[in-house]
Design a protein around this motif. Structure first.
Motif, PDB file in Angstrom:
ATOM      1  N   ASN A  58       1.286 -65.213  69.933  1.00 35.84           N
ATOM      2  CA  ASN A  58       0.112 -65.141  70.765  1.00 35.84           C
ATOM      3  C   ASN A  58      -0.183 -65.809  71.299  1.00 35.84           C
ATOM      4  O   ASN A  58      -1.903 -65.194  72.127  1.00 35.84           O
ATOM      5  CB  ASN A  58      -0.655 -65.556  69.168  1.00 35.84           C
ATOM      6  N   SER A  96       1.805 -61.964  55.969  1.00 32.33           N
ATOM      7  CA  SER A  96       2.967 -62.252  56.269  1.00 32.33           C
ATOM      8  C   SER A  96       3.561 -62.239  54.226  1.00 32.33           C
ATOM      9  O   SER A  96       3.392 -61.614  53.656  1.00 32.33           O
ATOM     10  CB  SER A  96       2.758 -63.469  55.643  1.00 32.33           C
ATOM     11  N   GLU A 122      10.333 -68.417  62.371  1.00 33.94           N
ATOM     12  CA  GLU A 122       8.676 -67.288  62.019  1.00 33.94           C
ATOM     13  C   GLU A 122       7.565 -68.017  62.604  1.00 33.94           C
ATOM     14  O   GLU A 122       7.106 -66.585  63.241  1.00 33.94           O
ATOM     15  CB  GLU A 122       8.876 -67.063  61.019  1.00 33.94           C
ATOM     16  N   TYR A 166       7.717 -67.531  66.619  1.00 36.03           N
ATOM     17  CA  TYR A 166       7.569 -66.776  66.688  1.00 36.03           C
ATOM     18  C   TYR A 166       6.044 -66.042  67.022  1.00 36.03           C
ATOM     19  O   TYR A 166       5.830 -65.424  67.763  1.00 36.03           O
ATOM     20  CB  TYR A 166       8.354 -65.417  66.355  1.00 36.03           C
ATOM     21  N   SER A 167       5.194 -66.614  66.194  1.00 35.20           N
ATOM     22  CA  SER A 167       4.150 -65.944  65.780  1.00 35.20           C
ATOM     23  C   SER A 167       2.861 -66.392  67.160  1.00 35.20           C
ATOM     24  O   SER A 167       2.471 -66.363  67.494  1.00 35.20           O
ATOM     25  CB  SER A 167       3.004 -65.779  64.230  1.00 35.20           C
ATOM     26  N   SER A 174       9.968 -60.599  73.076  1.00 31.72           N
ATOM     27  CA  SER A 174       8.596 -61.021  73.623  1.00 31.72           C
ATOM     28  C   SER A 174       9.112 -62.412  74.934  1.00 31.72           C
ATOM     29  O   SER A 174       8.178 -62.731  75.600  1.00 31.72           O
ATOM     30  CB  SER A 174       7.957 -61.502  72.047  1.00 31.72           C
ATOM     31  N   PHE A 193      -0.885 -71.579  63.171  1.00 28.28           N
ATOM     32  CA  PHE A 193       0.418 -71.579  63.734  1.00 28.28           C
ATOM     33  C   PHE A 193       0.768 -73.770  63.770  1.00 28.28           C
ATOM     34  O   PHE A 193       1.747 -74.178  62.749  1.00 28.28           O
ATOM     35  CB  PHE A 193       0.697 -70.609  64.731  1.00 28.28           C
ATOM     36  N   ASN A 245      -1.604 -65.164  61.207  1.00 30.19           N
ATOM     37  CA  ASN A 245      -1.564 -63.852  61.185  1.00 30.19           C
ATOM     38  C   ASN A 245      -2.965 -63.245  61.136  1.00 30.19           C
ATOM     39  O   ASN A 245      -3.189 -62.158  61.689  1.00 30.19           O
ATOM     40  CB  ASN A 245      -0.790 -63.631  59.845  1.00 30.19           C
ATOM     41  N   MET A 305      -0.035 -57.750  63.695  1.00 29.67           N
ATOM     42  CA  MET A 305       1.017 -58.770  62.836  1.00 29.67           C
ATOM     43  C   MET A 305       1.247 -57.741  61.280  1.00 29.67           C
ATOM     44  O   MET A 305       0.312 -57.909  60.653  1.00 29.67           O
ATOM     45  CB  MET A 305       0.605 -60.161  62.989  1.00 29.67           C
TER      46      MET A 305
END
Length: 674
Positions: A136, A4, A128, A131-132, A168, A116, A100, A1
């Motif tokens: 994951n 940031s 974001e 999304y992360s 994704s 997250f 991240n 990833m």
């Protein structure tokens, strides 16, 4: 990833910094602002070493963590971000950066998810972070696909035009085999980011799963056009080659594999794919010339794969299958003097669990059959080596040839009853001489025969119970991965002991038929397994499971399917092409599909369908509300085990069983009684 971009500005330090470390800090910040994180990292490190207070300041630690992450030093990045979250737990950026870094480290999935989620509790509109989180949850060792879908859907709701979130989401749906939803996500991603080759490649994969050959081809060609070199292009060429081969477009499949090799000359998968795309040269040639051409082809494809990867059991099996496919049983000079059996033995030494190699070795002392034996059993006209009159193939056990006279099918067309299940059905062959004669006549005419409700209801119920237990458990060998159009299909072995009572009963009923159809009173058991076809399954392509025996000189082999539920035509029923067992190299399999009837085997529970494994057939599409479970077993007469089967069987059952004396018998007992 990627690291940031949640960095902090450090202007407050320069008014109080001393000359000893101010220069390092100034260099670090300047490099950071210019995007040179690799240049910033050592200067942040030097400044903190010279001035201890910097090691506790959130702004310094945040910027250093991002720089350390960029240079691949994830452990230091995690330490830095942890310190920031400890000192400023209300900072959403700190939790995002920590998540991240934990993902980059490749461990601590649960901790990354927690980071997250903490970020989102502080800043619930962070697309974001959603999304992360979703990414994951997909890649975690214990993935949470539904949680990933929810997170990615929320991310897209906040930023609808984020192409990577749609990609994704497509990945998550694909892992759930929700192909239509995956298709929609990838399509939207290509609209948002039309120049992204990997997205087109993913779209192609889903389209193939949905049996959209034309769409998949277009998508993979788009991926190649956008990124014509590199690993992604090689992968797209390989995917394209495999699909074209399975669609019987062999010359185009070879071209795709050749393109992959042009980019990566040592790619083993490309040589293996090429090996499955053999076509005999056009023109009139002798059987000896065809066999020599085929041996050279095997050496230049599978043989090269073995040179590149000498421990590849798959390549050894492929060579053995390729030699057997065309009846080449003796030593092969082009392959170091080894015969097919030598290759199977080598594969078994490398992969003791390979049931294909193990079966061929178990029956390795048998002699090949000859054409006259096979013709006598089937009552068919004399055959010839595949492709003797045109372009043929034997990539999947088929003797397919392009072109040819439709007139060769006239004999089948004189039997209009072959287009109905009633016309293919016969009574219990053990009930009378007339019933046996009728069953054998239909068998020889059509290459299959159906015996309605041959297995008693109590035996069906007991067998279905065993099949459901194996379907839901993990105690039997799983062959789903090698199944044609595997989505919504489960394909596993079933221990012979679990089916013993049913096999005993069926042996008693089928014995007189099998003795004449297979030429032996003690046919051996090659496979024992089941499939469950769920609603949503696509129709397979018509295919033959093995090469015609008149070509491979292997034994006459039959598959016997036992319907465990009343089966509707729309329930993923077996579909057959009666008469397609009659091998003629002048007639293509495409012509057979166009000219001969397709019959869905819609039958009551307990019905038994016996078909020659070189009779063309497929699993139909299941548009019903219920699945179709069925048990199947494969029997072989005298001669070699045939090439082309998956050999769905538990390892402990290989070579152990035969149907003899009206029941299921251990082969050692059969030999004693004989």
């Amino acid at each position: 990833m990627a690291p940031s971009t949640h960095a902090l500005v450090l202007t407050t330090f320069f008014s109080t910094a001393t000359a000893d470390w101010r220069q390092h800090l100034q260099l670090a910040v300047t490099a950071h602002q210019q995007g040179d994180l690799l240049g910033a990292a050592p200067n942040y490190r030097a400044a903190m070493a010279e001035h201890e207070p910097l090691r506790h300041h959130p702004a310094i630690l945040t910027n250093y963590g991002l720089a350390a992450q960029a240079e691949g030093n994830t452990e230091e990045a995690i330490v830095a971000f942890r310190t920031v979250t400890d000192r400023t737990p209300e900072d959403a950026n700190a939790w995002f950066n920590l998540g991240n870094a934990l993902v980059d480290q490749g461990v601590g999935d649960a901790e990354a998810v927690a980071a997250f989620r903490h970020c989102l509790s502080l800043r619930p509109d962070d697309a974001e972070a959603y999304y992360s989180l979703g990414l994951n949850l997909i890649s975690a060792k214990e993935s949470d696909l539904q949680g990933a879908i929810e997170a990615l859907t929320t991310s897209i709701g906040l930023v609808p035009d984020d192409a990577k979130a749609h990609v994704s989401l497509g990945d998550a749906y694909a892992k759930q085999q929700k192909w239509q939803l995956s298709l929609a996500a990838f399509r939207r991603a290509t609209e948002l980011r039309p120049a992204h080759a990997a997205t087109w490649a993913s779209l192609g994969y889903v389209q193939e799963e949905l049996a959209d050959v034309a769409g998949a081809e277009a998508s993979w060609r788009a991926a190649i056009r956008l990124a014509p070199t590199g690993a992604a292009a090689v992968g797209s060429h390989l995917n394209l080659g495999g699909m074209l081969r399975r669609a019987d477009r062999l010359s185009e499949g070879r071209a795709a594999y050749a393109a992959a090799l042009a980019l990566e000359p040592t790619r083993v998968e490309a040589y293996m794919g090429l090996g499955r795309c053999y076509q005999t040269p056009a023109g009139s040639r002798s059987a000896e010339e065809i066999a020599a051409d085929h041996r050279r082809f095997l050496a230049s494809t599978y043989g090269v794969a073995l040179l590149l990867q000498p421990t590849s059991a798959e390549a050894y099996v492929a060579i053995g299958e390729g030699l057997r496919m065309y009846g080449v049983h003796g030593p092969c000079e082009e392959l170091g003097g080894w015969c097919a059996l030598d290759h199977y033995k080598a594969a078994l030494a490398l992969a003791p669990g390979n049931t294909c190699a193990a079966t061929h070795v178990a029956f390795g002392d048998r002699r090949p059959c000859d054409t006259a034996e096979m013709e006598a059993l089937l009552g068919t006209a004399p055959g010839a080596a595949c492709g003797a009159g045109g372009k043929g193939k034997a990539s999947d056990g088929l003797g397919d040839c392009e072109g040819g006279a439709v007139g060769a099918l006239d004999a089948c067309e004189t039997h209009p009853s072959s287009s109905t299940i009633e016309g293919l059905s016969a009574s219990n062959p053990a009930s009378s001489a007339g019933a046996l004669a009728d069953a054998l006549a239909k068998w020889r005419r059509h290459g299959l025969v159906v015996f309605p409700q041959l297995l008693s209801a109590p035996r069906v119920a007991a067998l279905l119970e065993r099949v459901r237990a194996a379907q839901q458990g993990n105690h039997t060998r799983d062959y789903t991965g090698v199944t044609r159009d595997k989505s919504f299909r489960v394909h596993k072995a079933l221990p012979v002991d679990d089916a013993a009572a049913a096999l005993d009963e069926l042996s008693s009923s089928l014995a007189p038929f099998l003795e004449q159809a297979l030429g032996t009173s003690a046919p051996v058991l090659l496979e024992s397994g089941f499939m469950c076809t769920a609603p949503g399954a696509q129709a397979q392509l018509f295919h033959r499971d093995v090469a015609p025996s008149v070509v491979s000189c292997s034994s006459m082999t039959v598959s016997i399917q036992v319907s465990l539920v009343e089966t509707a035509a729309t329930q993923g029923a077996l579909e057959v092409i009666p008469g397609s067992h009659s091998f003629d190299p002048a007639v293509s399999d495409r012509t057979r599909q166009q000219e001969l009837p397709h019959v869905p085997v819609a039958v009551p529970s307990g019905s038994v369908t016996v078909y020659a494994l070189h009779t063309m057939h497929r699993g139909g599409a299941n548009t019903h509300v219920r699945d179709r479970p069925f048990y199947f077993f494969t029997l072989a007469g005298n001669g070699l085990a045939p090439p082309g089967l998956a050999y769905t069987i538990e390892a402990a059952d290989i070579g152990q069983w035969a149907l003899a004396q009206g029941g299921l018998q251990r082969r050692s007992r059969v030999e004693i009684l004989s």
